[in-house]
Scaffold this motif. Structure first.
Motif, PDB file in Angstrom:
ATOM      1  N   ASN A 152      34.279 -22.768  -6.671  1.00 42.58           N
ATOM      2  CA  ASN A 152      33.462 -22.583  -7.665  1.00 42.58           C
ATOM      3  C   ASN A 152      33.622 -21.260  -8.287  1.00 42.58           C
ATOM      4  OD1 ASN A 152      32.766 -20.704  -5.509  1.00 42.58           O
ATOM      5  ND2 ASN A 152      30.873 -20.845  -5.445  1.00 42.58           N
ATOM      6  N   GLN A 153      34.734 -20.812  -7.929  1.00 44.74           N
ATOM      7  CA  GLN A 153      35.276 -19.302  -8.835  1.00 44.74           C
ATOM      8  C   GLN A 153      36.424 -19.603  -9.367  1.00 44.74           C
ATOM      9  OE1 GLN A 153      34.967 -15.917  -5.872  1.00 44.74           O
ATOM     10  NE2 GLN A 153      33.280 -17.073  -5.129  1.00 44.74           N
ATOM     11  N   LYS A 154      37.031 -20.704  -9.483  1.00 43.41           N
ATOM     12  CA  LYS A 154      38.571 -21.009 -10.176  1.00 43.41           C
ATOM     13  C   LYS A 154      38.461 -20.889 -11.648  1.00 43.41           C
ATOM     14  CE  LYS A 154      40.690 -23.926  -6.456  1.00 43.41           C
ATOM     15  NZ  LYS A 154      41.650 -22.963  -6.149  1.00 43.41           N
ATOM     16  N   HIS A 155      37.265 -21.216 -12.033  1.00 47.29           N
ATOM     17  CA  HIS A 155      37.138 -20.926 -13.618  1.00 47.29           C
ATOM     18  C   HIS A 155      37.316 -19.638 -14.157  1.00 47.29           C
ATOM     19  CE1 HIS A 155      33.101 -20.125 -12.193  1.00 47.29           C
ATOM     20  NE2 HIS A 155      32.776 -19.558 -13.225  1.00 47.29           N
ATOM     21  N   THR A 195      40.829 -19.406 -15.150  1.00 41.93           N
ATOM     22  CA  THR A 195      41.510 -20.275 -16.056  1.00 41.93           C
ATOM     23  C   THR A 195      40.988 -19.416 -17.433  1.00 41.93           C
ATOM     24  OG1 THR A 195      41.013 -22.196 -14.758  1.00 41.93           O
ATOM     25  CG2 THR A 195      40.963 -22.563 -16.932  1.00 41.93           C
ATOM     26  N   PHE A 196      39.685 -19.203 -17.169  1.00 44.65           N
ATOM     27  CA  PHE A 196      39.099 -18.288 -18.438  1.00 44.65           C
ATOM     28  C   PHE A 196      40.155 -16.922 -18.905  1.00 44.65           C
ATOM     29  CE2 PHE A 196      34.386 -19.393 -17.679  1.00 44.65           C
ATOM     30  CZ  PHE A 196      34.724 -20.526 -17.959  1.00 44.65           C
TER      31      PHE A 196
END
Length: 113
Positions: free
Chosen positions: A19-22, A25-26
């Motif tokens: 739930n924190q991988k984005h 990526t950002f």
């Protein structure tokens, strides 16, 4: 990105909860993809500016340490970073300048005599 920060963002992506991988990526896409790839400034200048902005903001010690290492990776030495802190001293004050020096000494220790 990897030439500047090594495996830091890759490790963040690999080790973050799903739930924190984005965030990784950002960070990779936006900061390094959108801004660091623009023309106009070379990588050494961009990284020095990033360091100075972070120490000026305050409260970003982990990011400052990462960008101290990144500055080394792109060819900015400790003397250059200390010179940047010195120029900023009257603008950012002693607390932030001394914190920056402390972080510099933590990441790039002074040689032992």
């Amino acid at each position: 990105m990897r030439g500047i920060v090594g495996d830091t963002v890759d490790n963040m992506l690999a080790n973050s909860p799903e739930n924190q991988k984005h965030f990784a990526t950002f960070l990779a896409d936006n900061c390094f993809g959108d801004y660091y790839t623009r023309k106009g400034l070379d990588t050494k200048t961009r990284e020095l500016l990033t360091f100075t902005m972070l120490i000026s903001m305050g409260g970003a010690d982990p990011q400052v340490k990462g960008h101290i290492a990144a500055n080394q990776n792109v060819g900015n030495d400790k003397k250059t970073l200390i010179s940047a802190v010195t120029v900023l001293l009257p603008f950012i004050g002693y607390p932030r300048s001394l914190t920056a020096l402390s972080l510099l000494n933590e990441v790039i220790p002074e040689p032992k005599d």
